[in-house]
Design a protein around this motif. Sequence first.
Motif, PDB file in Angstrom:
ATOM      1  N   UNK A 151       0.783  -1.198  -0.140  1.00  0.00           N
ATOM      2  CA  UNK A 151       0.073   0.032   0.059  1.00  0.00           C
ATOM      3  C   UNK A 151       0.988   1.260   0.026  1.00  0.00           C
ATOM      4  N   UNK A 152       0.759   2.139  -0.973  1.00  0.00           N
ATOM      5  CA  UNK A 152       1.452   3.349  -0.995  1.00  0.00           C
ATOM      6  C   UNK A 152       0.651   4.241  -0.296  1.00  0.00           C
ATOM      7  N   UNK A 153       1.690   5.743  -0.006  1.00  0.00           N
ATOM      8  CA  UNK A 153       1.216   6.727   0.775  1.00  0.00           C
ATOM      9  C   UNK A 153      -0.025   7.384   0.525  1.00  0.00           C
ATOM     10  N   UNK A 154      -0.666   7.929   1.332  1.00  0.00           N
ATOM     11  CA  UNK A 154      -1.828   8.827   1.496  1.00  0.00           C
ATOM     12  C   UNK A 154      -1.589  10.287   1.069  1.00  0.00           C
ATOM     13  N   UNK A 155      -2.465  11.084   0.983  1.00  0.00           N
ATOM     14  CA  UNK A 155      -2.262  12.431   0.235  1.00  0.00           C
ATOM     15  C   UNK A 155      -1.224  13.136   1.082  1.00  0.00           C
ATOM     16  N   UNK A 156      -1.605  13.287   2.209  1.00  0.00           N
ATOM     17  CA  UNK A 156      -0.594  14.156   3.082  1.00  0.00           C
ATOM     18  C   UNK A 156       0.729  13.724   3.044  1.00  0.00           C
ATOM     19  N   UNK A 157       0.936  12.516   2.958  1.00  0.00           N
ATOM     20  CA  UNK A 157       2.427  11.851   2.936  1.00  0.00           C
ATOM     21  C   UNK A 157       3.113  12.137   1.657  1.00  0.00           C
ATOM     22  N   UNK A 158       2.405  12.157   0.587  1.00  0.00           N
ATOM     23  CA  UNK A 158       2.878  12.730  -0.658  1.00  0.00           C
ATOM     24  C   UNK A 158       3.202  14.068  -0.802  1.00  0.00           C
ATOM     25  N   UNK A 171       1.655   9.232  -7.592  1.00  0.00           N
ATOM     26  CA  UNK A 171       0.795  10.552  -6.984  1.00  0.00           C
ATOM     27  C   UNK A 171      -0.680  10.063  -7.491  1.00  0.00           C
ATOM     28  N   UNK A 172      -0.908   9.082  -8.597  1.00  0.00           N
ATOM     29  CA  UNK A 172      -2.418   8.875  -8.731  1.00  0.00           C
ATOM     30  C   UNK A 172      -2.937   7.980  -7.657  1.00  0.00           C
ATOM     31  N   UNK A 173      -2.182   7.655  -6.867  1.00  0.00           N
ATOM     32  CA  UNK A 173      -2.714   6.705  -5.725  1.00  0.00           C
ATOM     33  C   UNK A 173      -3.050   7.489  -4.660  1.00  0.00           C
ATOM     34  N   UNK A 174      -1.950   8.457  -4.246  1.00  0.00           N
ATOM     35  CA  UNK A 174      -1.967   9.191  -3.152  1.00  0.00           C
ATOM     36  C   UNK A 174      -3.301   9.994  -2.993  1.00  0.00           C
ATOM     37  N   UNK A 175      -4.039  10.468  -4.053  1.00  0.00           N
ATOM     38  CA  UNK A 175      -5.411  11.145  -3.959  1.00  0.00           C
ATOM     39  C   UNK A 175      -6.437  10.146  -3.552  1.00  0.00           C
ATOM     40  N   UNK A 183      -3.756   0.221  -2.945  1.00  0.00           N
ATOM     41  CA  UNK A 183      -3.161  -1.309  -3.118  1.00  0.00           C
ATOM     42  C   UNK A 183      -2.355  -1.095  -4.573  1.00  0.00           C
ATOM     43  N   UNK A 184      -0.906  -2.000  -4.381  1.00  0.00           N
ATOM     44  CA  UNK A 184      -0.302  -2.093  -5.763  1.00  0.00           C
ATOM     45  C   UNK A 184      -0.347  -3.588  -5.898  1.00  0.00           C
ATOM     46  N   UNK A 185      -1.223  -4.033  -6.501  1.00  0.00           N
ATOM     47  CA  UNK A 185      -1.522  -5.516  -6.777  1.00  0.00           C
ATOM     48  C   UNK A 185      -0.322  -6.199  -7.354  1.00  0.00           C
ATOM     49  N   UNK A 186       0.367  -5.495  -8.427  1.00  0.00           N
ATOM     50  CA  UNK A 186       1.395  -5.962  -8.910  1.00  0.00           C
ATOM     51  C   UNK A 186       2.865  -5.099  -8.725  1.00  0.00           C
TER      52      UNK A 186
END
Length: 265
Positions: A151-158, A171-175, A183-186
């Motif tokens: 799992x990559x970082x949330x908005x405030x982390x980014x 950045x597309x996941x942070x939002x 979640x990064x499935x791959x």
Amino acid sequence: MGPRRIVCLTEEPTETLYALGEQDRIVGISGFTVRPARARREKPKVSAFTSAKVEAILALRPDLAIGFSDIQADIAAELVRRGVEVWIANHRGVDGILDYIRRLGALVGVAAKADAWAGELQRGLDAARERAGQRGVRPRVYFEEWDEPLITGIQWVAELVRIAGGEDVFPEHASQSLARDRILADPSVVVARAPDIILGSWCGKKFRPDRVAARPGWDAIPAVRDGELHEIRSPLILQPGPAALTDGLAAIEAVIDAWVRRRAG
């Protein structure tokens, strides 16, 4: 006067109220609270992230309970049904954290003090941005909030990564506010993004750089190749409160600054 008996269902209202000198209003805290350390000694622990000791909370006769996000929706609903007023904040970015401090300060009658502190925090963010601009290079950063699944970082982390001088590689996941949507499935997508630095903050357990480096194909990542795998302790960065804007930002900035100096040397 505002509420006099507050239950803090997460850490950030506890840290904020202590910083504002309003800790005497707090009658109960989250068991996950670590900041400030004295809160754990002084206040009864009555909740976790997704559960709470409702009867223990009611026994404290709170006139307000403060929580965060959909994660605590069920707790909030039960307390409301039992007659407790509840404030569930839902901020996800750096500006939201600053606004949260101002709103909580106003709620307890110390709006001017909260506004002044938020301004001080803003100046700290601005100074970090200025230092980042002076470095002349911005490393690509992968922030990992959890490892199983990734799992990559949330908005405030980014946003804090960028303020500190890096570029978040997802950045597309942070939002996405929900962890399941980050979640990064791959795992190979991280290899493709080629981060220069990997920051790990596994909520509730210690980050293991050796396990990250051993993932299939990850030896091709610049961060793994160069040994740039670093832990940012979760209490510093995974709570949407003042710690993230101070010690969390400082920890990220220290890693990036060291990377820039090694690259220059």
